[in-house]
Design a protein around this motif. Sequence first.
Motif, PDB file in Angstrom:
ATOM      1  N   ASN A 145      17.641  43.674  22.915  1.00  0.00           N
ATOM      2  CA  ASN A 145      18.164  42.669  21.993  1.00  0.00           C
ATOM      3  C   ASN A 145      19.071  41.714  22.750  1.00  0.00           C
ATOM      4  O   ASN A 145      19.492  41.996  23.880  1.00  0.00           O
ATOM      5  CB  ASN A 145      18.943  43.304  20.836  1.00  0.00           C
ATOM      6  N   SER A 146      19.370  40.586  22.111  1.00  0.00           N
ATOM      7  CA  SER A 146      20.373  39.628  22.586  1.00  0.00           C
ATOM      8  C   SER A 146      20.762  38.767  21.398  1.00  0.00           C
ATOM      9  O   SER A 146      20.195  38.913  20.312  1.00  0.00           O
ATOM     10  CB  SER A 146      19.821  38.762  23.731  1.00  0.00           C
TER      11      SER A 146
ATOM     12  N   GLU B 298      10.761  43.097  17.600  1.00  0.00           N
ATOM     13  CA  GLU B 298       9.495  42.653  18.181  1.00  0.00           C
ATOM     14  C   GLU B 298       9.653  41.661  19.334  1.00  0.00           C
ATOM     15  O   GLU B 298       8.814  41.634  20.246  1.00  0.00           O
ATOM     16  CB  GLU B 298       8.586  42.039  17.115  1.00  0.00           C
ATOM     17  N   ASP B 299      10.721  40.857  19.325  1.00  0.00           N
ATOM     18  CA  ASP B 299      10.891  39.854  20.377  1.00  0.00           C
ATOM     19  C   ASP B 299      11.087  40.485  21.753  1.00  0.00           C
ATOM     20  O   ASP B 299      10.936  39.797  22.766  1.00  0.00           O
ATOM     21  CB  ASP B 299      12.095  38.959  20.064  1.00  0.00           C
TER      22      ASP B 299
ATOM     23  N   ASP C 142      23.958  48.198  20.017  1.00  0.00           N
ATOM     24  CA  ASP C 142      22.996  47.267  19.441  1.00  0.00           C
ATOM     25  C   ASP C 142      23.671  46.420  18.365  1.00  0.00           C
ATOM     26  O   ASP C 142      24.823  46.665  17.976  1.00  0.00           O
ATOM     27  CB  ASP C 142      21.802  48.039  18.869  1.00  0.00           C
ATOM     28  N   ARG C 143      22.958  45.435  17.847  1.00  0.00           N
ATOM     29  CA  ARG C 143      23.519  44.513  16.859  1.00  0.00           C
ATOM     30  C   ARG C 143      23.884  45.220  15.561  1.00  0.00           C
ATOM     31  O   ARG C 143      24.709  44.720  14.788  1.00  0.00           O
ATOM     32  CB  ARG C 143      22.528  43.368  16.584  1.00  0.00           C
ATOM     33  N   ASP C 144      23.272  46.390  15.317  1.00  0.00           N
ATOM     34  CA  ASP C 144      23.608  47.128  14.103  1.00  0.00           C
ATOM     35  C   ASP C 144      24.738  48.123  14.326  1.00  0.00           C
ATOM     36  O   ASP C 144      25.099  48.890  13.423  1.00  0.00           O
ATOM     37  CB  ASP C 144      22.381  47.852  13.554  1.00  0.00           C
ATOM     38  N   GLY C 145      25.336  48.121  15.530  1.00  0.00           N
ATOM     39  CA  GLY C 145      26.463  48.978  15.818  1.00  0.00           C
ATOM     40  C   GLY C 145      26.111  50.343  16.376  1.00  0.00           C
ATOM     41  O   GLY C 145      27.012  51.119  16.714  1.00  0.00           O
TER      42      GLY C 145
END
Length: 347
Positions: free
Chosen positions: A92-93, A138-139, A120-123
């Motif tokens: 992720n980014s 998916e990215d 991650d972005r969800d902590g």
Amino acid sequence: MSTAHAFAAPSATEPLSKITIERRKIGPKDVLIDIAYCGICHSDIHTVRGEWGDIPYPLVPGHEIVGTVAAVGSEVTRHRVGDRVGVGCMVNSCGECENCLAGEEQHCLQGNVGTYASIDRDGTVTQGGYSTQVVVVEDFVLRIPDRIDPAAAAPLLCAGITTYSPLRHWGAGPGKKVAVIGLGGLGHMAVKLAAAMGAEVTVLSQSLKKQEDGLRLGAKAYYATSDPDTFDKLSHSFDLIINTVSAPVDINAFLGLLRLNGTLVIVGAPPQPLPVQAFALMNSRASFAGSNIGGIAETQEMLDFCAEHGLAADIETIGADKINEAYERVLASDVRYRFVIDIDTLR
């Protein structure tokens, strides 16, 4: 949430062992991957042993992942169930900063999310590919070409892109002389890729033990750096030098091997500082640079390049019960040239 079998490091000093971990529920843009193979990278060892900073244990390493799409979220458009896919060093980014928008997610200004040992972005803390399944947005899921053996493709997700990116950025190709320091997991891919790009490749290794391999992989010459005459013979010879070793080397001596305006790029990451003398840079207007993996688009480009040129990593496939032994063999340079875990042995 779902559960997956995994091999994890309980601390910096204990052997890795089998555990069960939770994977997040599949979101609208997520891909669930049944992992088939995961490579062992020297970075895994540095990380789990706490050599690169504090680590949230227990930690599941592994960022050279190849598998099959098992399920997709409702908004996923790039991948379908049954596709052969891969996941590399990032999951992720931010997707919004200038570097992410330029396709350089590895240089995300908010910090990219590593495949393991990151938040991650969800902590949640990310856990890597020494496991039976992983969920990734998916990215950050890559297509693995059918022409590449899936086990041999796994190390391309780190060793491949780590060497491909600087070779591309600094223009390796016909008419260029490229030297590769070290013939290990990174170095053997650097030789293959630079040769396929059309450059004239030389390997610089401590000894001549792997000379036959280096020439087979595409090098035109092979020199032992333990021989002091090597640095005299090769003075001002190379346009580009890729340093793949994760141990301290005499950077100043290697800078002396660069032609005018040449560049030495470090991709191996020793924990110790590397002193550089000013005149070593000034005498040939040399550049001393670093490179960190590559963006997602460039990683896909690398995979397609490898498929087109028939390239993959030289590997030794192991069961999960051999991971700790493999770590010791990596440290002893006793692998030709990358260990890959058969994840079926975890099921």
